[in-house]
Structures are given as structure tokens and as C-alpha cells.
Design a protein around this motif. Structure first.
Motif, PDB file in Angstrom:
ATOM      1  N   VAL A  45       0.838  -1.203   0.000  1.00  0.00           N
ATOM      2  CA  VAL A  45       0.000   0.000   0.000  1.00  0.00           C
ATOM      3  C   VAL A  45       0.877   1.257   0.000  1.00  0.00           C
ATOM      4  CG1 VAL A  45      -1.665   1.347   1.337  1.00  0.00           C
ATOM      5  CG2 VAL A  45      -1.964  -1.119   1.115  1.00  0.00           C
ATOM      6  N   GLY A  46       1.892   1.257   0.859  1.00  0.00           N
ATOM      7  CA  GLY A  46       2.808   2.401   0.898  1.00  0.00           C
ATOM      8  C   GLY A  46       3.549   2.587  -0.411  1.00  0.00           C
ATOM      9  N   GLY A  47       3.927   1.468  -1.050  1.00  0.00           N
ATOM     10  CA  GLY A  47       4.602   1.556  -2.348  1.00  0.00           C
ATOM     11  C   GLY A  47       3.719   2.159  -3.413  1.00  0.00           C
ATOM     12  N   ALA A  48       2.425   1.834  -3.373  1.00  0.00           N
ATOM     13  CA  ALA A  48       1.487   2.403  -4.348  1.00  0.00           C
ATOM     14  C   ALA A  48       1.327   3.899  -4.135  1.00  0.00           C
ATOM     15  CB  ALA A  48       0.131   1.703  -4.235  1.00  0.00           C
ATOM     16  N   ILE A  49       1.308   4.317  -2.880  1.00  0.00           N
ATOM     17  CA  ILE A  49       1.193   5.749  -2.569  1.00  0.00           C
ATOM     18  C   ILE A  49       2.412   6.499  -3.103  1.00  0.00           C
ATOM     19  CG2 ILE A  49       1.120   7.432  -0.675  1.00  0.00           C
ATOM     20  CD1 ILE A  49      -0.463   5.298   0.905  1.00  0.00           C
ATOM     21  N   LEU A  50       3.568   5.860  -3.018  1.00  0.00           N
ATOM     22  CA  LEU A  50       4.784   6.469  -3.555  1.00  0.00           C
ATOM     23  C   LEU A  50       4.765   6.466  -5.079  1.00  0.00           C
ATOM     24  CD1 LEU A  50       7.527   4.864  -1.263  1.00  0.00           C
ATOM     25  CD2 LEU A  50       6.485   7.112  -1.038  1.00  0.00           C
ATOM     26  N   GLN A  51       4.401   5.307  -5.675  1.00  0.00           N
ATOM     27  CA  GLN A  51       4.475   5.154  -7.124  1.00  0.00           C
ATOM     28  C   GLN A  51       3.521   6.081  -7.858  1.00  0.00           C
ATOM     29  OE1 GLN A  51       6.557   2.912  -9.308  1.00  0.00           O
ATOM     30  NE2 GLN A  51       5.738   4.656 -10.409  1.00  0.00           N
ATOM     31  N   THR A  52       2.367   6.363  -7.252  1.00  0.00           N
ATOM     32  CA  THR A  52       1.391   7.235  -7.914  1.00  0.00           C
ATOM     33  C   THR A  52       1.669   8.714  -7.683  1.00  0.00           C
ATOM     34  OG1 THR A  52      -0.080   7.071  -5.991  1.00  0.00           O
ATOM     35  CG2 THR A  52      -0.439   5.510  -7.782  1.00  0.00           C
ATOM     36  N   GLY A  53       2.701   9.016  -6.882  1.00  0.00           N
ATOM     37  CA  GLY A  53       3.056  10.410  -6.648  1.00  0.00           C
ATOM     38  C   GLY A  53       2.127  11.104  -5.668  1.00  0.00           C
ATOM     39  N   LEU A  54       1.282  10.329  -4.969  1.00  0.00           N
ATOM     40  CA  LEU A  54       0.327  10.925  -4.041  1.00  0.00           C
ATOM     41  C   LEU A  54       1.043  11.645  -2.900  1.00  0.00           C
ATOM     42  CD1 LEU A  54      -2.663  11.246  -3.257  1.00  0.00           C
ATOM     43  CD2 LEU A  54      -2.488   9.066  -2.042  1.00  0.00           C
ATOM     44  N   ALA A  55       2.007  10.955  -2.302  1.00  0.00           N
ATOM     45  CA  ALA A  55       2.746  11.577  -1.200  1.00  0.00           C
ATOM     46  C   ALA A  55       3.644  12.706  -1.712  1.00  0.00           C
ATOM     47  CB  ALA A  55       3.588  10.523  -0.485  1.00  0.00           C
ATOM     48  N   GLN A  56       4.176  12.545  -2.916  1.00  0.00           N
ATOM     49  CA  GLN A  56       5.049  13.567  -3.491  1.00  0.00           C
ATOM     50  C   GLN A  56       4.292  14.878  -3.705  1.00  0.00           C
ATOM     51  OE1 GLN A  56       8.439  13.006  -4.485  1.00  0.00           O
ATOM     52  NE2 GLN A  56       8.508  15.214  -4.722  1.00  0.00           N
ATOM     53  N   SER A  57       3.059  14.788  -4.199  1.00  0.00           N
ATOM     54  CA  SER A  57       2.286  16.012  -4.445  1.00  0.00           C
ATOM     55  C   SER A  57       1.961  16.720  -3.133  1.00  0.00           C
ATOM     56  CB  SER A  57       0.999  15.672  -5.203  1.00  0.00           C
ATOM     57  OG  SER A  57       0.185  14.814  -4.439  1.00  0.00           O
ATOM     58  N   ALA A  58       1.721  15.914  -2.076  1.00  0.00           N
ATOM     59  CA  ALA A  58       1.461  16.527  -0.771  1.00  0.00           C
ATOM     60  C   ALA A  58       2.692  17.276  -0.284  1.00  0.00           C
ATOM     61  CB  ALA A  58       1.070  15.448   0.237  1.00  0.00           C
ATOM     62  N   GLY A  59       3.861  16.689  -0.503  1.00  0.00           N
ATOM     63  CA  GLY A  59       5.096  17.340  -0.072  1.00  0.00           C
ATOM     64  C   GLY A  59       5.397  18.603  -0.857  1.00  0.00           C
ATOM     65  N   ASN A  60       5.079  18.594  -2.153  1.00  0.00           N
ATOM     66  CA  ASN A  60       5.355  19.778  -2.973  1.00  0.00           C
ATOM     67  C   ASN A  60       4.549  20.998  -2.520  1.00  0.00           C
ATOM     68  OD1 ASN A  60       7.190  18.447  -4.563  1.00  0.00           O
ATOM     69  ND2 ASN A  60       5.696  17.890  -6.128  1.00  0.00           N
ATOM     70  N   SER A  61       3.380  20.740  -1.949  1.00  0.00           N
ATOM     71  CA  SER A  61       2.549  21.847  -1.466  1.00  0.00           C
ATOM     72  C   SER A  61       3.224  22.577  -0.308  1.00  0.00           C
ATOM     73  CB  SER A  61       1.186  21.318  -1.019  1.00  0.00           C
ATOM     74  OG  SER A  61       0.534  20.687  -2.089  1.00  0.00           O
ATOM     75  N   ILE A  62       4.067  21.846   0.426  1.00  0.00           N
ATOM     76  CA  ILE A  62       4.731  22.440   1.591  1.00  0.00           C
ATOM     77  C   ILE A  62       5.662  23.564   1.158  1.00  0.00           C
ATOM     78  CG2 ILE A  62       6.274  21.977   3.537  1.00  0.00           C
ATOM     79  CD1 ILE A  62       5.341  19.062   3.322  1.00  0.00           C
ATOM     80  N   SER A  63       6.426  23.288   0.107  1.00  0.00           N
ATOM     81  CA  SER A  63       7.402  24.289  -0.328  1.00  0.00           C
ATOM     82  C   SER A  63       6.718  25.580  -0.758  1.00  0.00           C
ATOM     83  CB  SER A  63       8.256  23.731  -1.472  1.00  0.00           C
ATOM     84  OG  SER A  63       7.440  23.348  -2.548  1.00  0.00           O
ATOM     85  N   LYS A  64       5.483  25.469  -1.301  1.00  0.00           N
ATOM     86  CA  LYS A  64       4.751  26.668  -1.692  1.00  0.00           C
ATOM     87  C   LYS A  64       4.288  27.450  -0.466  1.00  0.00           C
ATOM     88  CE  LYS A  64       3.046  24.699  -6.028  1.00  0.00           C
ATOM     89  NZ  LYS A  64       1.828  24.296  -6.801  1.00  0.00           N
ATOM     90  N   MET A  65       3.847  26.734   0.567  1.00  0.00           N
ATOM     91  CA  MET A  65       3.328  27.400   1.772  1.00  0.00           C
ATOM     92  C   MET A  65       4.439  28.033   2.601  1.00  0.00           C
ATOM     93  SD  MET A  65       0.246  24.928   3.131  1.00  0.00           S
ATOM     94  CE  MET A  65       1.301  23.509   3.389  1.00  0.00           C
ATOM     95  N   ALA A  66       5.650  27.439   2.569  1.00  0.00           N
ATOM     96  CA  ALA A  66       6.746  27.938   3.411  1.00  0.00           C
ATOM     97  C   ALA A  66       7.199  29.334   2.994  1.00  0.00           C
ATOM     98  CB  ALA A  66       7.917  26.971   3.356  1.00  0.00           C
ATOM     99  N   LYS A  67       7.177  29.627   1.693  1.00  0.00           N
ATOM    100  CA  LYS A  67       7.521  30.955   1.161  1.00  0.00           C
ATOM    101  C   LYS A  67       8.880  31.451   1.664  1.00  0.00           C
ATOM    102  CE  LYS A  67       2.669  32.327   0.735  1.00  0.00           C
ATOM    103  NZ  LYS A  67       1.612  33.266   1.161  1.00  0.00           N
ATOM    104  N   GLY A  68       9.834  30.529   1.756  1.00  0.00           N
ATOM    105  CA  GLY A  68      11.196  30.933   2.100  1.00  0.00           C
ATOM    106  C   GLY A  68      11.477  31.136   3.570  1.00  0.00           C
ATOM    107  N   ASN A  69      10.466  31.038   4.437  1.00  0.00           N
ATOM    108  CA  ASN A  69      10.674  31.208   5.879  1.00  0.00           C
ATOM    109  C   ASN A  69      11.117  29.884   6.482  1.00  0.00           C
ATOM    110  OD1 ASN A  69       9.792  31.099   8.820  1.00  0.00           O
ATOM    111  ND2 ASN A  69       9.484  33.270   8.365  1.00  0.00           N
ATOM    112  N   GLU A  70      12.316  29.870   7.084  1.00  0.00           N
ATOM    113  CA  GLU A  70      12.922  28.636   7.560  1.00  0.00           C
ATOM    114  C   GLU A  70      12.139  28.014   8.716  1.00  0.00           C
ATOM    115  OE1 GLU A  70      17.348  28.108   7.059  1.00  0.00           O
ATOM    116  OE2 GLU A  70      17.173  28.358   9.228  1.00  0.00           O
ATOM    117  N   THR A  71      11.723  28.839   9.680  1.00  0.00           N
ATOM    118  CA  THR A  71      10.975  28.322  10.830  1.00  0.00           C
ATOM    119  C   THR A  71       9.623  27.771  10.395  1.00  0.00           C
ATOM    120  OG1 THR A  71      12.058  29.878  12.324  1.00  0.00           O
ATOM    121  CG2 THR A  71      10.002  28.891  13.077  1.00  0.00           C
ATOM    122  N   ARG A  72       8.946  28.526   9.518  1.00  0.00           N
ATOM    123  CA  ARG A  72       7.656  28.048   9.014  1.00  0.00           C
ATOM    124  C   ARG A  72       7.836  26.755   8.229  1.00  0.00           C
ATOM    125  NH1 ARG A  72       5.711  32.063   5.146  1.00  0.00           N
ATOM    126  NH2 ARG A  72       5.484  33.425   6.958  1.00  0.00           N
ATOM    127  N   ALA A  73       8.914  26.698   7.453  1.00  0.00           N
ATOM    128  CA  ALA A  73       9.186  25.489   6.681  1.00  0.00           C
ATOM    129  C   ALA A  73       9.390  24.291   7.600  1.00  0.00           C
ATOM    130  CB  ALA A  73      10.418  25.688   5.802  1.00  0.00           C
TER     131      ALA A  73
END
Length: 607
Positions: free
Chosen positions: A62-90
Motif C-alpha cells: 500500500v505504501g509503495g502504491a502511494i509512492l508510485q502514484t506520486g500521491l505523497a510527493q504532491s502533498a510534499g510539494n505543497s509544503i514548499s509553496k506554503m513555506a515561502k522561504g521562511n525557515e521556521t515556518r518550513a
């Protein structure tokens, strides 16, 4: 008893030494206990039929499928947008996101997802990756305390309780404990992570090599790719063969692929096909062209093609790779149109990288030179075939590894729905399905729904070393109980700490487990300590639930060593950490969690 103690000591010593694989050590120990008569054959093999083992295998898939479909990756990419360069917020976002993902995916897989995201954030926004990498490794373990399936020790203590007549733990029984340890983790890591800041080159990539997306960006493929659909217009392409179009000679264009997209009960299905000379184009086909923009517009207008927006070329069944022309190659001096790479290997040449220049225009007329790097596109199997037939060229990187890293992102909604269904079946008691059945069913659905390229790809997600280690260590707890070792250890703990009250004994259980986890795997430690904790609680006449949670916390919250958990070791090189960094940051966190949870656990699970 003597044999059991000797085998246990040697097993722990071999785990600490680390020169022999853990599964081999565990299997050898199991065979010794069986050969000497400490365990019967059925007892020795009981670990292989344990529901916890089957559940872990299903969770790997199940975990491999979540990785293979990019589901977890897309969730992680959203973080970089929200952090906006602030290290503590990141740091806060990264720890929270890693913890949430870690509640459903293995902590190693979770950290593997987050590492490239953090490195990308560091390169693009100036955030110092060394401040984030170790907290991410710790957050993977912290998040594992949110759910029953978050980490193997959780499953171990639940099964131990059930086997001894107690009510098993539910899916979210761990949630309050998980929330508390995550809060403690954030409170400690926010200031302590400042001690981890190191100067790391922004463009350091750790030798991971180029992904297909990296190659697409490097060769700027998006600038020359056009996506059109075939309608039923008179004079259009429907009913024509590719060879009838004579695209290369008339327009200098190449059809990279012909795609069909359909929807069914399991979501969207995408079929990618190379455009062979005799391929018949039909209404509804989606064609990807490569070449000059003006020529493309002219051809599309003449053939009534409908333009479709595209900002990239997706790679599923068809991929790209680089090949280097060798000095002895038959291709040197040959025009690309005469190279027969398309005829013999079914690949398109998209670009030539020569002397820091990228040649794309009028490719068919260019003669190949020694050292040319060709960007080729084709089915992964054909590119891998080229990798094996390297008299004339060398394929850069490994096509099989490139293919594995290409996510089937159009299957992400399906994977999310299956994971949600699995969680629902495990959470609600009115659904009469055992957790192990829910997990295995979800794993099967992931395969049936096409979240993996093949069944073999699903099998590859299973960490068989961990499976063997757990299956072989489980009977060790039977041997410890059968020979009275567990009883002696629990009696000594009770004798030394029991007089001081259950709180002192609870703290002793946590820190004993925590100490053992620094040297052997957290799962093996939980398997050994769970029956001891249960016996100790029974001897002083209190409920065992707090003591069992102390075991899983001590086994999972081990941060004082880079080798105590795979995620800790995973980030060590990337963050340029030393052993002392883990002691300075991880040991205080480990101790604080132990002290706080000694007070909190009896409130959540009264004695």
C-alpha cells in the motif's frame, strides 16, 4: 534457560556489530533455538503465520502504491509553496506533513519522499537543508505513533495484548499519544535544530543522477512539444496511417506518441503507444508532436487538428534517456535519418548534446560524431535493450531505475480512495472485517487498479529483510517466556522499581526499551520487551496498557544515534551530520518524551 540467554546475548551482539544482515542473524538464532529443543517446530514457524507479519507485507505494498502514484510527493510539494522561504515556518510544515504521511507510510519511505523536496526548497529559496533533514527523520517516527499501522512496534503490542486475552488496540487508539509526541517534538526541535545548521552547497544533489523530468528540463523539451486531438473532420487524420503523412520530409515533425485516455470504474486509464509507420490514426487519438512551432501550426491547420494545452511530456510506458556515442561506434559519420535507431530499437532521437550545445533543428540531416550525447525517447523496454547492446554507445544512468522513479500520477486519486477505504475498514468496528484482511485487500486493489506497472513492481516494494527479521524474532519472545527469562527480567524490574510505584516501573520500561533500540531494530526490541512489560504490569496488579505504550514509544522514539533507525541513517550524509549531532539534538528529545509520557500515559490509560 541458559541456551536462550546465550542465544539472545549473541543475537544482540551481532545486531550491534552490524557486519551480518539482521535477517540472517535472526534466522540463525531461530534455528539454534529449534535445534536445541528450546522451541518446537510449530513454535519456531509461528512468526510466519502471524497476522502482524501479513499486515506488514500488505502495508509495504500500500505504501509503495502511494509512492508510485506520486500521491505523497504532491502533498510534499505543497509544503514548499506554503513555506515561502521562511525557515521556521518550513520546519513546522515539514515536521507536520512528514508526521501525517508517516502515520500511513513507512517512516523510511516517508523520509525518502521528503528529502528531495527539502533539497529542492534549499536550492530555490535559500532555506538551509541541514536544519530540516534531521527533524524530518525524527518526524517520520513521531508520526508513526498516530495510528495502529504507523510503525511495526504498534502492531506488536496490539497483538501481544490480544494474544493474552486483552482487548486489542484500535486504529486510532494511538492518536492522542501521537499528537502529544509530535507537539513535544516540535517544541524541542524548533530551537535545537539551529545547532544543526551547516554550510552545504546549494546545488549538491548527492549523486542521485538525472530523473526523466531533469532531462526534459535540461533539453527544454516543452518548448518543442505540441499536443493535438484528432477529430472527425473531413480531410483530417482519422483513418490515415503515420507513413502516409510523410511528416519528417514535408514538415520536419515527429509524432512522439499516440495516446488514448479512457475512464472506467477504477478511474482514468492512459495508454501510450509509439507512432509506427503502419499505425492507424483514429478519431479521439491524442497526438504528441515534436518539431518547429510554425511548421506544427501549418500542419494542424491543414489537417483540422484540435490544439490541447500541455506544459510537459508525461512519462509512463514511454520514457527518455541519454546515450553517448563511442569512438568505435558504427554511427560516427552517419546521418540520423540513416542511423536505423528507430527501425532497430523503436526510439526517436529528440536532441543532440554536443560541445555544450543542444541541437534540435533539422536533426535528421546531422551526422553523428564521437562523444555526442543523444536524447532518445521510446518504450522503457526498448531503452533497456539498448543498455544491454552497448558496442556502439553507452546508456547514461540505469533505464530500469529511471522507470521505477516515474510516478503513475493519473492513478493518484485511485490510490487515495483505496487508502481511505482501508482506513475506514480498520477504524469502524461495525464493519466486520479484520484489520489484516483490510490491509491485504487494499494491497490487492492497488495492484488491480494499476497503481503499479506490474505485480513484480508491487513485490519490489516489500522489504523482505524486515519481514524475515520480524518473523524470526517473534518466536524469540516465546522462548523467553517458555524458559522463564521474561519472568526473571520483569521480576527484577518490579523488585528494583516496583517498590517506588507504577510510575517508576513505567519509566524503567520506557528507558530500558529505548536503550535496547539504540543497538537493535525497533521491531525486534518491541517483540522482546512487550511480553516483559505485560508480565511486569500483571505482577504489580495494574492494567498493562500504559506499559505496552511505554514499550512502543521506547522502541520508536530513538533519536540519539544515526544507526538506531533507517531514516536517521538516511539523512546523515545529506545533512553532513556527525554522530554527536544526533546525541546533542536527539538524546534530549528522547529523554523529554520519556519523562512527559511517564506522566501522561497513566492519564490516557489508567493503571
Amino acid at each position: 534457560m541458559t541456551i536462550t540467554i546465550i542465544v539472545l546475548i549473541i543475537t544482540i551482539a551481532m545486531f550491534i556489530w552490524g557486519r551480518v544482515r539482521g535477517d540472517i542473524v535472526a534466522l540463525s538464532s531461530l534455528m539454534v533455538l529449534t535445534a536445541t529443543g528450546v522451541l518446537t517446530t510449530s513454535e519456531a514457524l509461528s512468526g510466519f503465520s502471524s497476522p502482524i507479519l501479513i499486515m506488514m507485507v500488505g502495508l509495504f505494498v500500500v505504501g509503495g502504491a502511494i509512492l508510485q502514484t506520486g500521491l505523497a510527493q504532491s502533498a510534499g510539494n505543497s509544503i514548499s509553496k506554503m513555506a515561502k522561504g521562511n525557515e521556521t515556518r518550513a520546519l513546522i510544515y515539514v515536521v507536520l506533513a512528514t508526521s501525517i504521511i508517516g502515520a500511513f507510510v513507512s517512516n523510511t519511505g516517508t523520509v525518502a519522499i521528503m528529502m528531495p523536496i527539502i533539497m529542492s526548497m534549499a536550492a530555490s529559496s535559500g532555506i538551509r537543508s541541514s536544519r530540516l533533514l534531521m527533524p524530518v527523520a525524527f518526524a517520520g517516527s513521531l508520526g508513526g505513533m498516530l495510528t495502529l499501522i504507523g510503525t511495526p512496534p504498534n502492531l506488536v503490542i496490539s497483538e501481544t495484548l490480544e494474544e493474552n486475552g486483552y482487548a486489542p488496540l484500535k486504529f486510532f487508539s494511538f492518536f492522542p499519544v501521537g499528537v502529544i509526541v509530535i507537539a513535544i517534538g516540535l517544541a524541542v526541535l524548533l530551537p535545537m535544530s539551529l545547532l544543526l545548521i551547516k554550510k552545504i552547497g546549494k546545488h549538491q544533489n548527492g549523486g542521485q543522477g538525472k530523473s526523466v523530468d531533469d532531462l526534459a528540463v535540461q533539453y527544454q523539451l516543452h518548448e518543442n512539444i505540441y499536443k493535438y486531438s484528432v477529430g472527425n473532420n473531413k480531410g483530417g487524420l482519422a483513418g490515415m496511417r503515420v507513413q502516409d503523412l510523410d511528416l519528417q520530409n514535408k514538415y520536419g515533425l515527429t509524432i512522439l506518441e499516440i495516446r488514448n485516455e479512457t475512464k472506467n470504474a477504477l478511474g482514468k486509464e492512459i495508454r501510450q503507444n509509439m507512432a509506427w509507420a503502419d499505425t492507424m490514426i483514429v478519431q479521439g487519438d491524442i497526438l504528441y508532436f515534436y518539431g518547429d512551432k510554425q511548421a506544427m501550426e501549418t500542419f494542424a491547420r491543414e489537417r483540422h487538428l484540435v490544439s490541447m494545452s500541455t506544459d510537459r511530456l508525461d512519462f509512463y510506458d514511454i520514457g527518455i534517456s541519454e546515450i553517448v556515442v563511442l569512438p568505435t561506434s558504427r554511427l560516427i559519420g552517419t546521418r540520423i535519418r540513416d542511423s536505423r535507431l528507430r527501425e532497430d530499437y523503436s526510439v526517436n532521437i529528440l536532441s543532440i548534446h554536443r560541445d555544450k550545445k543542444y541541437i534540435k533543428e533539422e536533426l535528421s540531416e546531422h551526422r553523428l560524431q564521437n562523444g555526442d550525447i543523444l536524447l532518445v525517447q521510446g518504450q522503457w523496454e526498448k531503452i533497456m535493450q539498448m543498455n544491454h547492446e552497448n558496442e556502439n554507445w553507452v546508456v547514461l544512468g540505469r533505464p530500469d531505475k529511471l522507470m521505477e522513479r516515474v510516478s503513475l500520477d493519473y492513478k493518484a486519486p485511485v490510490a487515495a480512495a483505496i487508502m481511505l477505504l482501508m482506513i475506514v475498514m480498520m477504524v469502524f468496528d461495525f464493519i466486520p472485517i479484520a484489520p489484516v484482511v483490510a490491509v491485504v485487500s487494499a494491497a490487492l486493489l492497488m495492484v488491480f487498479a494499476g497503481c503499479f506497472r506490474s505485480v513484480d513492481a508491487a513485490y519490489k516494494t516489500i522489504n523482505w529483510e524486515s519481514v524475515m527479521l520480524i518473523a524470526c524474532m517473534m518466536p524469540m519472545s516465546i522462548a523467553l517466556e517458555k524458559t522463564g527469562v521474561s519472568q526473571i527480567v520483569s521480576e527484577n524490574l518490579v523488585r528494583s522499581l516496583g517498590a517506588l510505584g507504577p510510575y517508576a516501573l513505567l519509566a524503567g520500561m520506557y528507558f530500558t526499551t529505548s536503550l535496547m533500540t539504540m543497538f537493535i531494530s525497533n521491531t525486534a526490541t518491541a517483540v522482546l520487551m512487550a511480553p516483559i512489560a505485560l508480565t511486569a504490569a500483571q505482577q504489580i496488579g495494574v492494567s498493562p496498557y500504559s506499559f505496552m505504550f511505554a514499550v512502543t514509544l521506547g522502541a520508536s522514539m530513538c533519536f540519539a544515534s544515526p544507526f538506531s533507525t533507517p531514516p536517521n541513517a538516511l539523512v546523515m550524509k545529506a545533512g553532513r551530520y556527525t554522530f554527536m549531532d544526533y546525541i546533542i539534538v536527539g538524546l534530549p528529545l528522547q529523554i523529554i518524551i520519556g519523562i512527559v509520557m511517564t506522566i501522561i500515559l497513566p492519564l490516557l490509560f489508567p493503571f
